[in-house]
Write a protein that holds these residues in place. Sequence first.
Motif, PDB file in Angstrom:
ATOM      1  N   SER A 131       1.294   3.217   2.672  1.00  0.00           N
ATOM      2  CA  SER A 131       1.717   1.835   2.930  1.00  0.00           C
ATOM      3  C   SER A 131       0.891   1.155   4.011  1.00  0.00           C
ATOM      4  O   SER A 131       1.166   0.016   4.389  1.00  0.00           O
ATOM      5  N   ALA A 132      -0.142   1.836   4.496  1.00  0.00           N
ATOM      6  CA  ALA A 132      -0.871   1.315   5.647  1.00  0.00           C
ATOM      7  C   ALA A 132      -1.856   0.201   5.289  1.00  0.00           C
ATOM      8  O   ALA A 132      -2.314  -0.502   6.169  1.00  0.00           O
ATOM      9  N   GLY A 133      -2.230   0.048   4.024  1.00  0.00           N
ATOM     10  CA  GLY A 133      -3.195  -0.973   3.660  1.00  0.00           C
ATOM     11  C   GLY A 133      -4.608  -0.537   4.046  1.00  0.00           C
ATOM     12  O   GLY A 133      -4.830   0.634   4.361  1.00  0.00           O
ATOM     13  N   PRO A 134      -5.564  -1.459   4.036  1.00  0.00           N
ATOM     14  CA  PRO A 134      -5.401  -2.843   3.568  1.00  0.00           C
ATOM     15  C   PRO A 134      -5.229  -2.900   2.052  1.00  0.00           C
ATOM     16  O   PRO A 134      -5.688  -2.005   1.339  1.00  0.00           O
ATOM     17  N   GLY A 170      -1.279  -5.965  -7.736  1.00  0.00           N
ATOM     18  CA  GLY A 170       0.084  -6.273  -8.150  1.00  0.00           C
ATOM     19  C   GLY A 170       1.044  -5.118  -8.022  1.00  0.00           C
ATOM     20  O   GLY A 170       2.235  -5.266  -8.307  1.00  0.00           O
ATOM     21  N   LEU A 171       0.575  -3.954  -7.605  1.00  0.00           N
ATOM     22  CA  LEU A 171       1.411  -2.755  -7.537  1.00  0.00           C
ATOM     23  C   LEU A 171       1.667  -2.296  -6.103  1.00  0.00           C
ATOM     24  O   LEU A 171       2.789  -1.927  -5.750  1.00  0.00           O
ATOM     25  N   ARG A 172       0.631  -2.281  -5.303  1.00  0.00           N
ATOM     26  CA  ARG A 172       0.699  -1.827  -3.911  1.00  0.00           C
ATOM     27  C   ARG A 172       1.263  -0.419  -3.789  1.00  0.00           C
ATOM     28  O   ARG A 172       2.096  -0.122  -2.924  1.00  0.00           O
ATOM     29  N   ALA A 173       0.820   0.476  -4.666  1.00  0.00           N
ATOM     30  CA  ALA A 173       1.223   1.877  -4.590  1.00  0.00           C
ATOM     31  C   ALA A 173       0.557   2.573  -3.412  1.00  0.00           C
ATOM     32  O   ALA A 173       1.114   3.513  -2.836  1.00  0.00           O
ATOM     33  N   PHE A 174      -0.630   2.140  -3.068  1.00  0.00           N
ATOM     34  CA  PHE A 174      -1.333   2.607  -1.876  1.00  0.00           C
ATOM     35  C   PHE A 174      -2.452   1.611  -1.581  1.00  0.00           C
ATOM     36  O   PHE A 174      -2.854   0.827  -2.433  1.00  0.00           O
ATOM     37  N   GLY A 175      -2.947   1.673  -0.338  1.00  0.00           N
ATOM     38  CA  GLY A 175      -3.993   0.757   0.075  1.00  0.00           C
ATOM     39  C   GLY A 175      -5.334   1.451   0.224  1.00  0.00           C
ATOM     40  O   GLY A 175      -5.529   2.602  -0.182  1.00  0.00           O
ATOM     41  N   CYS A 235      -4.847  -3.260  -9.550  1.00  0.00           N
ATOM     42  CA  CYS A 235      -5.959  -4.203  -9.426  1.00  0.00           C
ATOM     43  C   CYS A 235      -6.680  -4.302 -10.772  1.00  0.00           C
ATOM     44  O   CYS A 235      -6.949  -3.279 -11.415  1.00  0.00           O
ATOM     45  N   PRO A 236      -7.041  -5.505 -11.194  1.00  0.00           N
ATOM     46  CA  PRO A 236      -7.689  -5.657 -12.500  1.00  0.00           C
ATOM     47  C   PRO A 236      -9.140  -5.186 -12.531  1.00  0.00           C
ATOM     48  O   PRO A 236      -9.689  -4.930 -13.604  1.00  0.00           O
ATOM     49  N   THR A 237      -9.774  -5.067 -11.366  1.00  0.00           N
ATOM     50  CA  THR A 237     -11.171  -4.617 -11.303  1.00  0.00           C
ATOM     51  C   THR A 237     -11.285  -3.498 -10.277  1.00  0.00           C
ATOM     52  O   THR A 237     -10.416  -3.352  -9.399  1.00  0.00           O
ATOM     53  N   PRO A 238     -12.346  -2.705 -10.339  1.00  0.00           N
ATOM     54  CA  PRO A 238     -12.483  -1.579  -9.406  1.00  0.00           C
ATOM     55  C   PRO A 238     -12.652  -2.032  -7.961  1.00  0.00           C
ATOM     56  O   PRO A 238     -12.989  -3.177  -7.666  1.00  0.00           O
ATOM     57  N   VAL A 239     -12.437  -1.084  -7.056  1.00  0.00           N
ATOM     58  CA  VAL A 239     -12.722  -1.261  -5.634  1.00  0.00           C
ATOM     59  C   VAL A 239     -13.854  -0.301  -5.271  1.00  0.00           C
ATOM     60  O   VAL A 239     -14.212   0.577  -6.055  1.00  0.00           O
TER      61      VAL A 239
END
Length: 419
Positions: free
Chosen positions: A55-58, A64-69, A357-361
Amino acid sequence: MPPPAKPGPQPGALADLRVIDLTQMLAGPFCTQLLADQGAQVLKVEPLAGDGIRSAGPFRHDDGLRAFGGYFQSVNRNKSSIALDLKHADGRALLEQLIDGADVVVENFRTGVMDRLGLSWETLRARNPALVYATIRGFGDPRSGASPYAHWPAYDVVAQAMGGIMGITGAVGGDPTKIGPGIGDIVPGLMLGIGILAAVHHARRTGQGQFVDVAMADGVLALCERIVYQQSYEDRTPGPQGNRHPLLCPFGLFPARDGWVSIACPDEKLWARLAAAIDRPEMAHDPRYATNPARVQHAAAVIGAVEAFTRARTKAELAALLGGIVPFGPVYTAQDIFDDPHFAQRDMLVEVEHPGCPTPVRIAGVPIKLGTTPGGVHRRAPLLGEHTEEVLRALGVGQDRIHRLLAEGVIAQETPCTH
C-alpha cells in the motif's frame, strides 16, 4: 513450492533453488529478488493483510486496482505469493510442509518472532537438516552475537545512522546527511544473498544446512570500511567530506554551467590527461601536484583549477571534451537515466505488466549479467496470495480443504481474473 517463472532464454543459474520468503519491506525482499532474478523459485509467504509495502505506492494515475504500488513491484518481481495466517495452527502446518521441500528460508522479523510461532531455526533444522535459514535484522540475531540492541526495531535510516555512513556524508563541517536510496536495507540484502549462496554451496556438498545472519548496521559499517582504518591508523574520527575524497585528488563532483559532473583522476597518467584537457599541462609536472599524495596536500589549488574549467562549460560540452579520456560522468536525474541509451541497451529499464494499469510500467532491471544462464525480469510482482491455491494443490491439499481454509481465514488469494 511455487510454479516456475515463465521461461526466458535460459532457466537461470539458480533454477533448482527453492526459497521460502517470509520477508517484508525492503531489505529481505531485495535479497530474495536477487535470487529470483537468477531463476530461483521464490515463494513469498505473506500475512493475510499482505506485505505492508503493497500500500506504500507510488501508484500510477490510471491504476484502477491499486493492488500494489511501484515500491512493491520493484522488489518482488519473479516471485510467487501465498497468503497464510501463521497464528493459526493450520497455517503453520502448511508453512512447515513448504519448508520441508525447500532449500532456503529467509525472514526479517524481529528477534524471537519465529521462535514464538514454533518455527525457530532449531525446530526447522530438525525437520530439514540441509535447510539454510537466513535472517536480516537491524542488529542481528543473538545466535550470531548478542548485541545489546538485538531487540531494537530498525529501518534503513537507523542502520545508516549507527553504521557510520551518515557521519561522513554531507557538507564539510555540516550536519550528517542521509543517503538517498535505502542502502541501510539494500546493502545488507546484497550481503545476505551472498551468504545464502555460500551456505547452499556448503549444504549441497555436505548435506548440512546452517544459520546465516546479517545485521543491517553491520552491513552499513562494512560499506564504510574506510572510517575503521582511518580511526585505527590515524586515531582520527572522520567527518563529512562533502563531494571530495580524503585520500584521492582530484576525485569528486565539480560544477558545470548547467549542473554537476564527476571526475576521478587519482593516478599520475590520468592526472596528466586531465591537466592537458583543462589547458593546465604544467600542473602534471609541478612537484606540488605531480603525485596523488602531493595533490591531496594541495587539494584547494587542484580543485580550483579543475572547477575553473568545468564551471564555464555545460555537461554536454564537458562530456565531449573529457568522456573516454578520463573517468568522467555527468550527475544524472532519473529523467536523464530514462533518456540515456546505455541503460536501455543494458536492459536496466524493464517493462512489466502492472495489474490495474492498461499499459506496462518500467522498473530497474538486473545488473548481474551471466553469459550462459542470464537472469532477467520474467514476470511482475504477484498479487496477494495469487498462487495460494496452485501451491497448495502441489502440496497435495485437496480442493475441499482449500475451500475450507479460505472460509476459515487461514489462507487468502487474489487472482487477476477477479478484477
